[in-house]
Design a protein around this motif. Sequence first.
Motif, PDB file in Angstrom:
ATOM      1  N   VAL A 149       0.853  -1.186   0.000  1.00  0.00           N
ATOM      2  CA  VAL A 149       0.000   0.000   0.000  1.00  0.00           C
ATOM      3  C   VAL A 149       0.893   1.241   0.000  1.00  0.00           C
ATOM      4  O   VAL A 149       2.054   1.184   0.402  1.00  0.00           O
ATOM      5  N   MET A 164      -3.025   3.899   5.538  1.00  0.00           N
ATOM      6  CA  MET A 164      -3.919   2.939   4.894  1.00  0.00           C
ATOM      7  C   MET A 164      -3.590   1.527   5.361  1.00  0.00           C
ATOM      8  O   MET A 164      -4.485   0.700   5.521  1.00  0.00           O
ATOM      9  N   SER A 183      -5.470   1.068   8.411  1.00  0.00           N
ATOM     10  CA  SER A 183      -6.911   1.023   8.152  1.00  0.00           C
ATOM     11  C   SER A 183      -7.350  -0.327   7.590  1.00  0.00           C
ATOM     12  O   SER A 183      -8.505  -0.721   7.749  1.00  0.00           O
ATOM     13  N   LEU A 184      -6.446  -1.017   6.908  1.00  0.00           N
ATOM     14  CA  LEU A 184      -6.797  -2.310   6.316  1.00  0.00           C
ATOM     15  C   LEU A 184      -7.185  -3.339   7.369  1.00  0.00           C
ATOM     16  O   LEU A 184      -7.951  -4.258   7.086  1.00  0.00           O
ATOM     17  N   LYS A 185      -6.664  -3.205   8.559  1.00  0.00           N
ATOM     18  CA  LYS A 185      -6.943  -4.182   9.615  1.00  0.00           C
ATOM     19  C   LYS A 185      -8.433  -4.268   9.919  1.00  0.00           C
ATOM     20  O   LYS A 185      -8.948  -5.341  10.251  1.00  0.00           O
ATOM     21  N   MET A 221      -9.969  -6.649   7.358  1.00  0.00           N
ATOM     22  CA  MET A 221      -9.273  -7.912   7.155  1.00  0.00           C
ATOM     23  C   MET A 221     -10.198  -9.128   7.082  1.00  0.00           C
ATOM     24  O   MET A 221      -9.960 -10.017   6.262  1.00  0.00           O
ATOM     25  N   ILE A 269     -11.476  -9.150   3.536  1.00  0.00           N
ATOM     26  CA  ILE A 269     -10.358  -9.359   2.611  1.00  0.00           C
ATOM     27  C   ILE A 269      -9.960 -10.835   2.610  1.00  0.00           C
ATOM     28  O   ILE A 269      -9.802 -11.456   1.554  1.00  0.00           O
ATOM     29  N   VAL A 315      -9.272  -7.016  -3.204  1.00  0.00           N
ATOM     30  CA  VAL A 315      -9.046  -6.270  -1.965  1.00  0.00           C
ATOM     31  C   VAL A 315      -9.487  -4.827  -2.138  1.00  0.00           C
ATOM     32  O   VAL A 315     -10.142  -4.258  -1.245  1.00  0.00           O
ATOM     33  N   ASN A 316      -9.164  -4.214  -3.262  1.00  0.00           N
ATOM     34  CA  ASN A 316      -9.592  -2.836  -3.495  1.00  0.00           C
ATOM     35  C   ASN A 316     -11.115  -2.736  -3.588  1.00  0.00           C
ATOM     36  O   ASN A 316     -11.702  -1.766  -3.114  1.00  0.00           O
ATOM     37  N   LEU A 345     -12.582  -2.618  -0.282  1.00  0.00           N
ATOM     38  CA  LEU A 345     -12.423  -1.294   0.322  1.00  0.00           C
ATOM     39  C   LEU A 345     -13.299  -0.232  -0.348  1.00  0.00           C
ATOM     40  O   LEU A 345     -13.279   0.926   0.048  1.00  0.00           O
ATOM     41  N   VAL A 359      -4.453  -0.410  -2.393  1.00  0.00           N
ATOM     42  CA  VAL A 359      -3.591  -1.586  -2.512  1.00  0.00           C
ATOM     43  C   VAL A 359      -3.008  -1.587  -3.918  1.00  0.00           C
ATOM     44  O   VAL A 359      -3.729  -1.658  -4.908  1.00  0.00           O
TER      45      VAL A 359
END
Length: 189
Positions: A107, A112, A115-117, A120, A123, A156-157, A160, A178
């Motif tokens: 990333v 970010m 923030s992904l956590k 998860m 994802i 993944v994107n 999000l 990502v």
Amino acid sequence: MAKAPARPDEGGDVPKKKSKLLLIIVIVLVTVLIVIGGGIAALLLLKGGKDKAAEDSTAAAPTGAMQMQSAVDLTKPPTFVPLDPFTVNLRRDEGDHYLQVVAVLRVADPKMGESLKAFMPEIRHRINLLLSSKLPSELATTEGREDLAATITQQVNEALGFQPLRDAAGRPIPNGPVQAVLFNSFIIQ
């Protein structure tokens, strides 16, 4: 009686020839040293130029590759978010096979990455579904793995909230935070 004309001394002529010969030898040696020194200097300059060109081309190659995938600000290094290992059963069309993958997400900024956590679980769910839908033969080639990485990036994107873009060949282009999925380990059994 008449005297014979005086002969010049033969000994006086020899030192002049020796001094001229010595002068010619010194000039030739100095010229040879200058030519050798110039040749060495030219080789060092050319070698330094080739090394500089090689450094420039190697430095430019990753930049070009990164720009193909997405624009990366080289003043800020990317952040890598590790994913837990995935072990899934592959489609049974070719027998019983499983896949074990360890991957990281690249990333652009550290915020970010944090923030992904929060996303998860979704994802991991999307990646599990995608991996288990593949055939071993689809993942055996480098191109198959690169396509898988691009598809995971897209998934993944999308998780999000970013819709994918497509290139001229119809392949997804990363559109979102990502930028890429990188495989640390990829085992098909």
